[in-house]
Structures are given as structure tokens and as C-alpha cells.
Design an enzyme around this catalytic site. Structure first.
Site, short mmCIF file in Angstrom:
data_model
loop_
_atom_site.label_atom_id
_atom_site.label_comp_id
_atom_site.label_asym_id
_atom_site.label_seq_id
_atom_site.Cartn_x
_atom_site.Cartn_y
_atom_site.Cartn_z
NE ARG A 76 -3.37 2.41 2.78
CZ ARG A 76 -3.17 3.23 3.80
NH1 ARG A 76 -2.31 2.91 4.76
NH2 ARG A 76 -3.82 4.38 3.89
CG HIS A 120 -0.65 8.99 3.76
ND1 HIS A 120 -0.69 7.62 3.97
CD2 HIS A 120 -0.35 9.53 4.96
CE1 HIS A 120 -0.42 7.36 5.24
NE2 HIS A 120 -0.20 8.51 5.86
CD GLU A 165 -4.19 7.47 10.18
OE1 GLU A 165 -3.61 8.50 10.60
OE2 GLU A 165 -3.85 6.34 10.51
CG ASN A 294 -5.06 3.36 8.84
OD1 ASN A 294 -5.29 2.38 8.14
ND2 ASN A 294 -4.64 4.50 8.34
CE1 TYR A 296 0.45 2.47 13.57
CE2 TYR A 296 -1.45 3.81 13.02
CZ TYR A 296 -0.29 3.18 12.65
OH TYR A 296 0.12 3.24 11.34
CD GLU A 370 -1.37 4.00 8.30
OE1 GLU A 370 -1.07 4.35 9.47
OE2 GLU A 370 -1.48 4.80 7.36
#
Length: 466
Positions: A76, A120, A165, A294, A296, A370
Site C-alpha cells: 500500500r 496521504h 486518516e 488504521n 495503533y 495500518e
């Protein structure tokens, strides 16, 4: 106990153009908002910029060979908007498009599926000078750009994502100012969020009109796994407010064609949302072929009290909040081990998000576009980079993904963030997310132990015992 992923599951890694390409002034590329921001003193740690980054623009063949050696099935990447349409208007620069054509060809020649992200965060500086994302016209400029890229690469790329995002673009870029373009205006942040939603819808329409029928269109969001600190009504309301701003401000219009009523109520003292026009929501709710997630770390919040004033989240230091209408919300450090970003390691947040969207849009395939962690990675005396913490992080999150599949999630793929150590936005080169170590002085690439571990998982589709 081992865990097997479904046949055809897509194993990949991800990057972003400004973070890796370099060649900032070559072949017709002009400045993006991140060029301007990183060259502004005090904005990026160490005064670092993406001028050279990890020189992927010149080393992409070497990087693709390394992907193939590591057994990646997909990659990606994002296209640099000012590399292919320098002013954000008008015809494309073929030299810029030629780079992405060559990259896609190299990937395909090595049996690697390209997934192209159109945006992005590197808005052409000329569009920011004209007002940037707070201005409606930027969404239409994005649709034109999407069509240019689709016309050039539609014969090579089947998997497309409009935005990455948009929360960061809107609220870190125009709210707290810790990301480019560094503005601190809550009204501009909310306007930007809507125009990014509109850009997604217009861009998806443009892609559908230019791409072959087999192409798939997605978007990559960073929805919040938001949790109240306590079960109290006040803390649950704080979590509701943050969930509206972190997640539902994007997913409700994109997936359901409406904005959350509570979002409008929470922000009524900031704006009347008159920038939302008739038929915008119809455009934004364009059918998707997949939703990229995504993830985290989770977010833990409470209602702020007089004895405990509001505390900022983990998105960089600023006197300005990226959460308009949530001034009385306090953020807390979630429990768990911490990464180098001081983010808590908690894979249950990933599981919760996968199951949330499985319930909300049960027929929509999901991708983890992600997931990864930064650690203090250094070569040892033999030049080997051992990163057992990253292996543990990946194992835990892949276990959560596997559990979600077992519980009914239609999860089709996983993209590790990131393939290479790179320019980590306002943190400069201080934080290393890569599975491949980069010596920034020599540009030498060295796969870390996590890259070898992930290669085994990608090759076999089997997650070994922890």
C-alpha cells in the site's frame, strides 16, 4: 496454539509518499503543505524534512525486490499529489505519473498487488494558499486529481483508496496545528472534515467513472477505540463526544449518508454547519468495496473536573485542542506496555473496532490498512536489528484480528505499518516504525527480526504460538 488465516488473505505493508520518496524538487514536483511545514523552524523535531526521506524515488526497485524477498503479497503506497499535479489544478505531469507507473509495474512483476492511496496528507501548497481543506473547492480539485491518476494507472492498479486518516488532516492540521498546514481554528477543522468527506465521495465517483469494472474502491480511516475511564454517566458522555469526533464524523456520512445529531449539538456553539449543502451527503455515501481501518492504540477519556483539568491526547504537544466541542474531556494513559510513541499496546481495541464495523456494515469487507509500532531499534555489533517488542506487538494484534475473523468479521487483509523506517511527520526521524531498518546516513536497508518473522507469517498464513 497456531492460528491459520483464510486462503487468499492479503499480507502487505504500507508507506506514504512524503515519508519515503524524497526527490522533493525533481521531475516537476512542487511543494506540498508538508514541505512548507517541515521547513518552518520549530515545527518538526530536529528540523528534519522529507526532502530526501529514504530516497524511495530512486531506490524503488531495490525496495520492491526486498518486499518480494520478504514474501509480501501486497504493498500500500500513496501518490504525491504535487508530483503528478503540481498546482492542484490542470493537466498531469507525465514524469510524475511515470514514476508510479514504473512502481506499479515493478510490483506486478514481482507478484505483489499494489494498493494505491490517493491522499496521504500532502496537499499541494498552492491549494492551501487558496484556502486548503476548509474551502469547498478543494474537494472538487481532489476529484479532478483522482481522475488523472485513475486514467494513468487504472490498467495496472485494481485496489484504490481515496483518503488516509482524514481525521488527522482535519483536526491535527487545522485544529491543534501539530500537522501541516499548522492552523489552529476549530471552525476550519470542522469545515475541513466535511470537505474531506465530500472529497472522498467525489473522488470515489471519479474513480468509478475512470476505472475498469473490476477495480475496488476503499477509504482508510483511523476510527477511535474510545473507552470511558469509569462507568459513570459523565465519563460515558465524554467517550460519546470523542467517538463522534474521532469516528462517526466520517463513518456516519460515508456509510449511512448522515452526520450524527449529537455531533451537531456538541459543536453548535462553534458552527452552524452551514457548509453542508444539499446533496452533499448523497455524494459522500458512495458505495465502497472495502473499509480500511488504521489502528495503533485505544483512547481512554473522562469528564474533566476542576481538580483534574483537561489533558491532551497523544497526538503531539499544542496549546490548541484537536477536539472541538470537547473542551471538558480529559485523556488518560491506557494501561499496558508503551511503544516509543508512548502509546499503550492493547490489541483489544483492534478487535473491538473490527467487530463494531462487522455489526454496523455486515456486508462490507474490512482491511487493516495500518497497524504497527515504533521502538528504539538499533543494529547490534554484527549489524543485526533485533526488535522482539515489535514481534510481540504484531503477534498480539494479528491474534486479535484472527479472533475477529473467527467471530464473523469479513477481514480480507493486513498491512503492516511500516515497511521502512521513514520521516515520521512532526517527529522527524526520531521514531522508527519500519520492519526494515534504514541507516539515514547511507540509506542502507536492513530487515529487522520482525520483518523476518512477518515474512514467515505472510508466506504460510499461519500465526505461530506466542
Amino acid at each position: 496454539m497456531t492460528a491459520s488465516f483464510p486462503p487468499g488473505f492479503l499480507w502487505g505493508a504500507a508507506t506514504a509518499a512524503y515519508q519515503i520518496e524524497g526527490a522533493a524538487q525533481e521531475d516537476g514536483r512542487t511543494r506540498s503543505i508538508w514541505d512548507t511545514f517541515s521547513h518552518t523552524p520549530g515545527k518538526v523535531a530536529g528540523g528534519d524534512t522529507g526532502d530526501v526521506a529514504v530516497d524511495h524515488y530512486h531506490r524503488y526497485r531495490e525496495d520492491v525486490r526486498l518486499m518480494a524477498e520478504l514474501g509480501l503479497g501486497a504493498y500500500r503506497f500513496s501518490v504525491s499529489w504535487p508530483r503528478v499535479q503540481p498546482t492542484g489544478r490542470g493537466p498531469a505531469v507525465q514524469r510524475g505519473l511515470d514514476f508510479y507507473r514504473a512502481l506499479a509495474d515493478e510490483l506486478l512483476a514481482h507478484g505483489i498487488t499494489p494498493l494505491l492511496t490517493l491522499y496521504h496528507w500532502d496537499l499541494p501548497q498552492e491549494l492551501e494558499a487558496a484556502g486548503g481543506w476548509p474551502e469547498r473547492d478543494t474537494a472538487y480539485r481532489f476529484a479532478d486529481y483522482a481522475r488523472l491518476v485513475a486514467d494513468a494507472l487504472g490498467d495496472r492498479v485494481e485496489m484504490w483508496s481515496t483518503l488516509n486518516e482524514p481525521w488527522c488532516s482535519a483536526f491535527l492540521g487545522y485544529g491543534s496545528g501539530v500537522h501541516a498546514p499548522g492552523r489552529t481554528d476549530p471552525v476550519a477543522a470542522l469545515r475541513s472534515a466535511h470537505h474531506l468527506n465530500l472529497a472522498h465521495g467525489l473522488g470515489a465517483q471519479a474513480l468509478r467513472g475512470a476505472l475498469p469494472a473490476r477495480a475496488r474502491v476503499a477509504v482508510s480511516l483511523n476510527p477511535g477505540a474510545v473507552r470511558p475511564l469509569t462507568p459513570s454517566a459523565e465519563d460515558r458522555d465524554a467517550a460519546r463526544r470523542i467517538d463522534a469526533l474521532a469516528t462517526r464524523i466520517f463513518t456516519d456520512p460515508m456509510l449511512h449518508g448522515q452526520y450524527p445529531a449529537d455531533l451537531f449539538e456538541d459543536t453548535a456553539h462553534i458552527t452552524d454547519w452551514d457548509f453542508v449543502r444539499d446533496f452533499d451527503l448523497t455524494i459522500i455515501k458512495h458505495p465502497l468495496d472495502a473499509l480500511g481501518i488504521n489502528y495503533y492504540t485505544p483512547t481512554v477519556v473522562s469528564a474533566a473536573t476542576d481538580s483534574e483539568p483537561p489533558r491532551r491526547d497523544g497526538h503531539g504537544a499544542s496549546e490548541h485542542s484537536p477536539w472541538p466541542g470537547a473542551d471538558r474531556v480529559a485523556f488518560h494513559q491506557p494501561p499496558g506496555d508503551l511503544t516509543a510513541m508512548e502509546w499503550s499496546v492493547d490489541p483489544t481495541g483492534l478487535y473491538d473496532l473490527l467487530m463494531r464495523f462487522t455489526r454496523e456494515v455486515p456486508r462490507l469487507p474490512l482491511l487493516i490498512t495500518e497497524n504497527g509500532a515504533a521502538y528504539e531499534d538499533k543494529p547490534d555489533a554484527d549489524g543485526v536489528v533485533q526488535d522482539p517488542e515489535r514481534i510481540a506487538y504484531l503477534h498480539a494484534h494479528l491474534s486479535a484480528a484472527h479472533r475477529a475473523i473467527a467471530d464473523g468479521a469479513d477481514l480480507r487483509g493486513y498491512f503492516l505499518w511500516s515497511f521502512l523506517d521513514n520521516f515520521e511527520w512532526a517527529y522527524g526521524y526520531e521514531k522508527r516504525f519500519g520492519a526494515v531498518h534504514v541507516d539515514y546516513a547511507t540509506q542502507a536497508r536492513t530487515p529487522k527480526s520482525s520483518a523476518r518473522w512477518y515474512a514467515d507469517v505472510a508466506r504460510t498464513g499461519v500465526l505461530p504460538p506466542a
